[in-house]
Write a protein that holds these residues in place. Structure first.
Motif, PDB file in Angstrom:
ATOM      1  N   VAL A  74       0.921  -1.116  -0.128  1.00 37.76           N
ATOM      2  CA  VAL A  74       0.093   0.112   0.119  1.00 37.76           C
ATOM      3  C   VAL A  74       0.819   1.185  -0.076  1.00 37.76           C
ATOM      4  CG1 VAL A  74      -1.819   1.275   1.273  1.00 37.76           C
ATOM      5  CG2 VAL A  74      -2.092  -1.433   1.308  1.00 37.76           C
ATOM      6  N   VAL A  75       0.728   2.157  -0.947  1.00 40.22           N
ATOM      7  CA  VAL A  75       1.323   3.321  -0.965  1.00 40.22           C
ATOM      8  C   VAL A  75       0.632   4.429  -0.820  1.00 40.22           C
ATOM      9  CG1 VAL A  75       2.906   4.605  -2.631  1.00 40.22           C
ATOM     10  CG2 VAL A  75       3.141   2.354  -2.709  1.00 40.22           C
ATOM     11  N   LEU A  76       0.746   5.535   0.080  1.00 39.35           N
ATOM     12  CA  LEU A  76      -0.114   6.763   0.087  1.00 39.35           C
ATOM     13  C   LEU A  76       0.852   7.654  -0.506  1.00 39.35           C
ATOM     14  CD1 LEU A  76      -0.209   6.170   4.008  1.00 39.35           C
ATOM     15  CD2 LEU A  76      -2.117   5.519   2.460  1.00 39.35           C
ATOM     16  N   ASP A  77       0.048   8.475  -1.225  1.00 41.99           N
ATOM     17  CA  ASP A  77       0.617   9.693  -1.999  1.00 41.99           C
ATOM     18  C   ASP A  77      -0.014  10.950  -1.582  1.00 41.99           C
ATOM     19  OD1 ASP A  77       1.414  11.657  -3.948  1.00 41.99           O
ATOM     20  OD2 ASP A  77       1.660  10.227  -5.555  1.00 41.99           O
ATOM     21  N   PHE A  78       0.205  11.745  -0.779  1.00 37.89           N
ATOM     22  CA  PHE A  78      -0.491  12.785  -0.196  1.00 37.89           C
ATOM     23  C   PHE A  78      -0.421  13.784  -1.282  1.00 37.89           C
ATOM     24  CE2 PHE A  78       0.917  10.661   3.880  1.00 37.89           C
ATOM     25  CZ  PHE A  78      -0.249  10.571   4.227  1.00 37.89           C
ATOM     26  N   ASP A  79       0.640  14.196  -2.147  1.00 36.77           N
ATOM     27  CA  ASP A  79       0.569  15.122  -3.078  1.00 36.77           C
ATOM     28  C   ASP A  79      -0.657  14.778  -4.087  1.00 36.77           C
ATOM     29  OD1 ASP A  79       2.695  16.661  -2.117  1.00 36.77           O
ATOM     30  OD2 ASP A  79       3.940  15.189  -3.165  1.00 36.77           O
TER      31      ASP A  79
END
Length: 97
Positions: free
Chosen positions: A53-58
């Motif tokens: 799982v990868v969180l990309d806040f941008d």
């Protein structure tokens, strides 16, 4: 709880080295976790585990990477047909072959 864009990504590969990737985006309130299993009409009766799982806040999104599908002995046309089956269920091929 706010909704998030959840991008589900799955690599489809062959034992001969051909590969591509399909994705599908959902709006959800649930944060996926490694080990969760995902069912989709494109998979038939199979549920694939989430491996990363990868969180990309941008980008304001979360990507869940599913277990790779390996097609033993398939040629390029068989892979394209497999991808077309996913596309019939709302998936998109991001690396067409």
């Amino acid at each position: 709880m706010a909704t998030i864009d959840l991008v589900i990504s799955q690599t489809i590969a062959t034992t001969s080295g051909i590969s591509t990737q399909v994705v599908r985006t959902h709006m959800t309130k649930m944060m996926p976790q490694v080990g969760h299993k995902l069912q989709d009409r494109a998979f038939g009766d199979v549920a694939y585990p989430i491996e990363e799982v990868v969180l990309d806040f941008d980008a304001d999104e979360v990507t869940a990477y599913l277990q790779i599908v390996i097609l033993d002995g398939a040629d390029i046309e068989q892979v394209r047909e497999y991808v077309r089956d996913y596309e019939k269920h709302g998936w998109e091929c991001i690396h067409p072959i």
